[in-house]
Scaffold this motif. Structure first.
Motif, short mmCIF file in Angstrom:
data_model
loop_
_atom_site.label_atom_id
_atom_site.label_comp_id
_atom_site.label_asym_id
_atom_site.label_seq_id
_atom_site.Cartn_x
_atom_site.Cartn_y
_atom_site.Cartn_z
N LEU A 130 12.16 -3.97 9.37
CA LEU A 130 12.41 -4.23 7.94
C LEU A 130 11.39 -5.20 7.36
O LEU A 130 10.89 -4.99 6.24
N LYS A 131 11.07 -6.25 8.08
CA LYS A 131 10.09 -7.23 7.59
C LYS A 131 8.72 -6.61 7.38
O LYS A 131 8.04 -6.86 6.38
N CYS A 132 8.30 -5.77 8.34
CA CYS A 132 6.99 -5.12 8.22
C CYS A 132 6.94 -4.16 7.05
O CYS A 132 5.97 -4.13 6.29
N ARG A 133 8.00 -3.37 6.89
CA ARG A 133 8.00 -2.40 5.79
C ARG A 133 8.09 -3.10 4.43
O ARG A 133 7.52 -2.62 3.44
N SER A 134 8.76 -4.22 4.37
CA SER A 134 8.84 -4.94 3.10
C SER A 134 7.48 -5.47 2.68
O SER A 134 7.19 -5.60 1.49
N LYS A 135 6.61 -5.78 3.64
CA LYS A 135 5.25 -6.20 3.34
C LYS A 135 4.42 -5.02 2.86
O LYS A 135 3.58 -5.15 1.95
N GLY A 138 9.50 -2.04 -5.80
CA GLY A 138 10.13 -0.81 -6.30
C GLY A 138 9.91 0.39 -5.40
O GLY A 138 10.43 1.47 -5.68
N GLY A 139 9.14 0.18 -4.31
CA GLY A 139 8.96 1.25 -3.35
C GLY A 139 10.26 1.53 -2.62
O GLY A 139 11.19 0.71 -2.59
N LYS A 140 10.33 2.72 -2.01
CA LYS A 140 11.60 3.13 -1.42
C LYS A 140 11.43 3.54 0.03
O LYS A 140 10.34 3.89 0.50
N SER A 143 0.80 -1.23 0.00
CA SER A 143 0.00 0.00 0.00
C SER A 143 0.83 1.28 0.00
O SER A 143 0.32 2.35 -0.29
N LEU A 144 2.12 1.17 0.31
CA LEU A 144 2.97 2.36 0.41
C LEU A 144 3.95 2.44 -0.76
O LEU A 144 4.43 1.42 -1.24
N LYS A 149 12.77 -1.62 -2.39
CA LYS A 149 12.25 -2.97 -2.21
C LYS A 149 12.45 -3.77 -3.49
O LYS A 149 12.12 -3.33 -4.59
N LYS A 150 12.99 -4.97 -3.32
CA LYS A 150 13.25 -5.84 -4.45
C LYS A 150 11.95 -6.35 -5.07
O LYS A 150 10.94 -6.51 -4.37
#
Length: 362
Positions: A199-204, A209-211, A146-147, A361-362
């Motif tokens: 990091l795990k939460c933000r990767s979800k 391609g988000g930054k 969503s981000l 994000k990969k």
């Protein structure tokens, strides 16, 4: 101590409020701005979203709350014009902090901020949509994918809780030079766990391609000293020696603060595997938030520098101190603290080390 309940800056707009004592944090944001701007410009150029969702994690309250996100919006608009795209994207801004944060002051000042922003950007530009998100960033805050962009400045040195097993850290209030090895290890393990969860939460929550750009207060080397906190511990120890504070009361108090090394931050990002590091830089800034000139002197130095530093720390740490020691010692401890800061500033170069890390994000 329940961190989620007491870890907040001094609210309001009074003499000791965070809003009036956050020049240091403002200048940290401005020092990181070139990296932050480049990250969101390239995101917009590559993804070209019709709406951009931005989260500022650990927003606190005061002018800095809007500074960071306003800079991000302006960077996108400048990139849009450079690329010749006609339509501005819509901006959804999420301001996050713990539930005890002074969100009321933020939203009371929002209309003025929106009016100033509209005047600066022109009538054709729609102001961003603002939302408050109360909760710890050491857990999920947003729906999956969503981000587009996450920003956090000067917040990730705060831990989710005081580490367990600090009984031997007597006379100290954080990881310090005289702390036993098991205390230092406990602080590191807590940071390791917290930052990995972050990091795990933000990767979800980030789209592919988000930054994410994080500015983290850290340390230059393996020395565990957080000098300003050690000075505060000295002031509290003086009150113990004079009978104003019980020794057991001090020995049972530790702050949820950990300043990582650059190697620790980089290693945890690489171990997580969800992000590619695009940029990683280090910079120093004086305790006052002021800049150095070419001769390593402080620009605008004066006799009030120590007072400024002490009041800035008070705006940050006072709620935590009050929750444990009560309000009765606050004026006295910060008077002593100011004198110790002045003495330290007269004898050595007093500065914070900061890391700015830009991730995709990969």
């Amino acid at each position: 101590m329940e961190v989620v309940e007491v870890l907040h800056m001094n609210g309001g707009i009074g003499h000791t409020s965070y809003a009036n004592n956050s020049l240091l944090q403002q200048n940290v944001i401005l020092r990181a701005k070139p990296i932050t701007d480049e990250a969101i410009r390239s995101l917009y150029a590559n993804l070209n979203p019709k709406n951009i969702c931005i989260a500022d994690l650990g927003c606190s309250s005061g002018p800095n709350t809007f500074l960071a996100v306003s800079n991000l919006v302006k960077a996108v608009e400048n990139q849009r014009k450079k690329l010749g795209r006609r339509q501005s994207p819509e901006f959804q801004i999420y301001l996050n902090d713990l539930p005890s944060n002074d969100f009321n002051t933020i939203f009371r000042s929002l209309p003025k901020h929106q009016e100033d922003f509209r005047r600066e950007m022109g009538d054709g530009f729609g102001v961003p949509f603002f939302n408050a998100v109360a909760g710890s960033f050491y857990g999920r805050l947003f729906p999956t994918d969503s981000l587009h962009f996450v920003h956090s400045s000067f917040t990730l040195h705060w831990l989710s809780q005081v580490p367990q097993g600090l009984e031997g850290n007597k006379g100290n209030i954080c990881m310090a030079t005289t702390s036993p090895l098991n205390v230092i290890k406990a602080y590191y393990n807590q940071f390791n766990n917290d930052f990995s969860i972050f990091l795990k939460c933000r990767s979800k929550e980030l789209v592919k391609g988000g930054k994410m750009v994080l500015t983290i207060m850290g340390r230059k080397n393996d020395n565990p000293t957080f000098h300003l906190m050690e000075l505060l511990a000295r002031a509290l120890n003086d009150l113990v020696a004079e009978g104003f504070v019980e020794e057991e009361k001090l020995n049972s108090f530790n702050t949820p603060v950990y300043t990582p090394s650059l190697a620790e931050v980089k290693s945890l990002v690489e171990n997580d595997g969800s992000f590619t590091i695009e940029c990683l830089e280090t910079f120093q800034i004086h305790w006052t938030g002021d800049e150095y000139d070419n001769d390593d002197n402080i620009i605008g130095n004066n006799n009030n520098a120590a007072y400024k530093v002490a009041r800035g720390l008070r705006a940050v740490i006072e709620p935590v101190l009050v929750s444990h020691f009560g309000e009765g010692i606050i004026e006295e401890v910060f008077q002593r603290y100011r004198k110790m800061i002045a003495d330290s500033m007269s004898r050595e170069k007093t500065e914070y080390t900061n890391f700015v890390i830009s991730l995709i994000k990969k």
